[in-house]
Write an enzyme that holds these catalytic residues in place. Structure first.
Site, PDB file in Angstrom:
ATOM      1  N   LYS A 172     -35.501 -29.747  28.938  1.00  9.63           N
ATOM      2  CA  LYS A 172     -34.884 -28.936  27.686  1.00  9.63           C
ATOM      3  C   LYS A 172     -35.379 -29.895  26.552  1.00  9.63           C
ATOM      4  CE  LYS A 172     -32.038 -25.756  30.157  1.00  9.63           C
ATOM      5  NZ  LYS A 172     -30.847 -25.299  30.510  1.00  9.63           N
ATOM      6  N   ARG A 192     -29.809 -28.784  38.331  1.00  9.68           N
ATOM      7  CA  ARG A 192     -30.641 -27.733  38.409  1.00  9.68           C
ATOM      8  C   ARG A 192     -31.998 -28.532  37.816  1.00  9.68           C
ATOM      9  NH1 ARG A 192     -32.790 -23.913  35.168  1.00  9.68           N
ATOM     10  NH2 ARG A 192     -33.590 -22.153  35.954  1.00  9.68           N
TER      11      ARG A 192
HETATM   12  N1  HH2 Z   1     -31.231 -23.088  32.359  1.00 10.92           N
HETATM   13  C1  HH2 Z   1     -32.188 -22.133  32.472  1.00 10.92           C
HETATM   14  C2  HH2 Z   1     -32.154 -21.140  33.260  1.00 10.92           C
HETATM   15  N2  HH2 Z   1     -30.962 -20.964  34.168  1.00 10.92           N
HETATM   16  N3  HH2 Z   1     -29.145 -21.550  35.005  1.00 10.92           N
HETATM   17  C3  HH2 Z   1     -27.969 -22.362  34.836  1.00 10.92           C
HETATM   18  N4  HH2 Z   1     -27.032 -21.917  35.722  1.00 10.92           N
HETATM   19  N5  HH2 Z   1     -27.844 -23.452  34.015  1.00 10.92           N
HETATM   20  C4  HH2 Z   1     -28.954 -23.740  33.161  1.00 10.92           C
HETATM   21  O1  HH2 Z   1     -28.661 -24.751  32.414  1.00 10.92           O
HETATM   22  C5  HH2 Z   1     -30.021 -22.603  33.271  1.00 10.92           C
HETATM   23  C6  HH2 Z   1     -29.944 -21.765  34.082  1.00 10.92           C
HETATM   24  C7  HH2 Z   1     -33.459 -22.443  31.428  1.00 10.92           C
HETATM   25  O2  HH2 Z   1     -34.459 -22.928  31.961  1.00 10.92           O
HETATM   26  P1  HH2 Z   1     -35.548 -22.802  32.849  1.00 10.92           P
HETATM   27  O3  HH2 Z   1     -35.268 -21.748  33.855  1.00 10.92           O
HETATM   28  O4  HH2 Z   1     -36.457 -23.929  33.215  1.00 10.92           O
HETATM   29  O5  HH2 Z   1     -36.505 -21.713  31.693  1.00 10.92           O
HETATM   30  P2  HH2 Z   1     -36.855 -20.266  31.569  1.00 10.92           P
HETATM   31  O6  HH2 Z   1     -35.576 -19.667  31.202  1.00 10.92           O
HETATM   32  O7  HH2 Z   1     -37.421 -20.277  30.154  1.00 10.92           O
HETATM   33  O8  HH2 Z   1     -37.399 -20.037  32.433  1.00 10.92           O
END
Ligand code: HH2
Length: 384
Positions: free
Chosen positions: A320, A355
């Site tokens: 992030k 995660r």
């Molecule tokens: N962060 C993201 C997505 N899902 N779920 C939980 N429980 N906690 C988090 O911190 C979280 C999450 C965002 O990250 P990412 O999936 O890598 O990116 P994007 O939403 O752009 O696909």
């Protein structure tokens, strides 16, 4: 006939109780009906007190705090505070409870679990489109299998980006992205989490056999919560504000740790009223969701405090943008060092899940951190 409103349920957050309940605890209490009376009773009993708005920060022993509360509040409220105090201390000092996910055990009481991320999206912030070229799921399936081989205990499959400013997609589009991946992983016997804000998407994934609902909509949709309740899936309750499209405009808090904690307490109660059992819930402060870099750091420092909720804690900080701000990382690849530092610190502080995108590296970092912090070197693979 006028009815008397019930007294507020006192809310307790443990800041420090390293030596157990017979010695000093440092805690924050809010939602008592007469905070001034409680503050002066605690103060005269010898506790170190600070009042911040309606929240009272106190350092003393559990016994002294409970006794003084019994003299200053009415019986029901003092009883409720006593219970909240003892439950919070027990949760803080104990291990996270294990989870049952639709017949499968997730041993969060044994060791931290690593959740690998697979974004089946063209626009995710860290791997934007790499796993979903021209709308074909093959690369996402290969990637998910690599993550499992690298030691992921769970694979979190998402079909809608939640990066700040991301535009929503329809349930049909999200489903067409995730279902082939979910089906492939379920047929492999992998534990699958579905990362969504939509009840229809969760319903279809659960029908295929997914075990975890990762609700990145902060329980805004009652139907989604009810779906997890009905199916016995594990439910990840994550803090956020508004929607990804404009959440960055809502990153204003007087006390981010207190406000996120209170949101989780209140929303957990609301989820229970929708039929969800507390035993199904994992809590997540939502790193990067309506938060500034400074808010993220404060929340990460407060991982032990979230354990007073008595539920396993999940931390999602991988790659992030605040990691670039604090470490000087310039490229996405350079954010891996910060991601590993956070995963090691968070799990050593008691987080039950991390995660992450970089699974092999995270497993090694978390295993090392656990060996150093707790002297534990066992690391059993998850069984079905
Ligand atoms: N962060 C993201 C997505 N899902 N779920 C939980 N429980 N906690 C988090 O911190 C979280 C999450 C965002 O990250 P990412 O999936 O890598 O990116 P994007 O939403 O752009 O696909």
């Amino acid at each position: 006939m006028s009815s008397v409103p019930p007294p507020p349920a006192p809310l307790v957050r443990i800041v420090d109780a390293s030596l157990g309940s017979d010695t000093q605890v440092k805690l924050v209490v809010s939602r008592v009906s007469k905070p001034d009376r409680l503050r002066s009773a605690w103060s005269s009993s010898g506790a170190v007190i600070e009042r911040v708005g309606d929240r009272i920060h106190a350092t003393s022993t559990v016994e002294a705090l409970a006794r003084a509360a019994g003299r200053s509040l009415d019986r029901d409220e003092a009883g409720a505070l006593d219970r909240a105090l003892r439950e919070a201390v027990a949760a803080w000092t104990g291990v996270a409870p294990a989870l049952r996910a639709r017949g499968r055990t997730l041993p969060t009481d044994q060791r931290p679990l690593v959740m690998g991320i697979v974004n089946v999206t063209p626009d995710s912030f860290s791997d934007g489109g790499a796993l979903y070229p021209d709308g074909h799921p093959g690369r996402a399936i290969d990637r998910a299998r690599e993550l499992v081989a690298a030691g992921a205990d769970v694979v979190d499959v998402g079909g809608e980006s939640t990066r700040p400013g991301a535009q929503p997609v329809s349930a049909e589009e999200e489903l067409s992205r995730i279902l082939p991946v979910v089906r492939a992983l379920i047929s492999d016997g992998t534990c699958v989490s579905i990362d969504t804000r939509k009840a229809d998407v969760a319903r279809a994934a659960l029908k295929e056999g997914a075990q975890i609902v990762n609700d990145v909509g902060a329980a805004a949709d009652d139907d989604l919560v009810a779906e997890a309740a009905r199916t016995g899936a594990v439910y990840v309750l994550m803090h956020s504000r508004s929607t990804p499209a404009d959440m960055a405009d809502h990153a204003d808090y007087e006390d981010v740790v207190a406000e996120v904690y209170e949101f989780l307490v209140d929303t957990l109660r609301r989820c229970e009223s929708l039929g969800l059992s507390r035993e199904q819930v994992v809590v997540d402060p939502g790193i990067g969701f309506a938060k500034t870099a400074e808010h993220n750091l404060q929340l990460l420092r407060a991982v032990p405090q979230f354990r007073s909720l008595g539920r396993p804690v999940l931390i999602g900080a991988s790659r992030k943008s605040f990691l670039a701000t604090v470490s000087g990382a310039e490229s996405m690849a350079e954010r891996m060092s910060g991601s590993l530092a956070v995963a090691a610190l968070a799990t050593a502080a008691g987080a039950a899940f991390v995660r992450v995108h970089d699974v092999a590296e995270t497993v090694r970092a978390v295993r090392t951190a656990r060996a150093v912090a707790a002297g534990q070197t066992d690391w059993a693979p998850l069984t079905r």
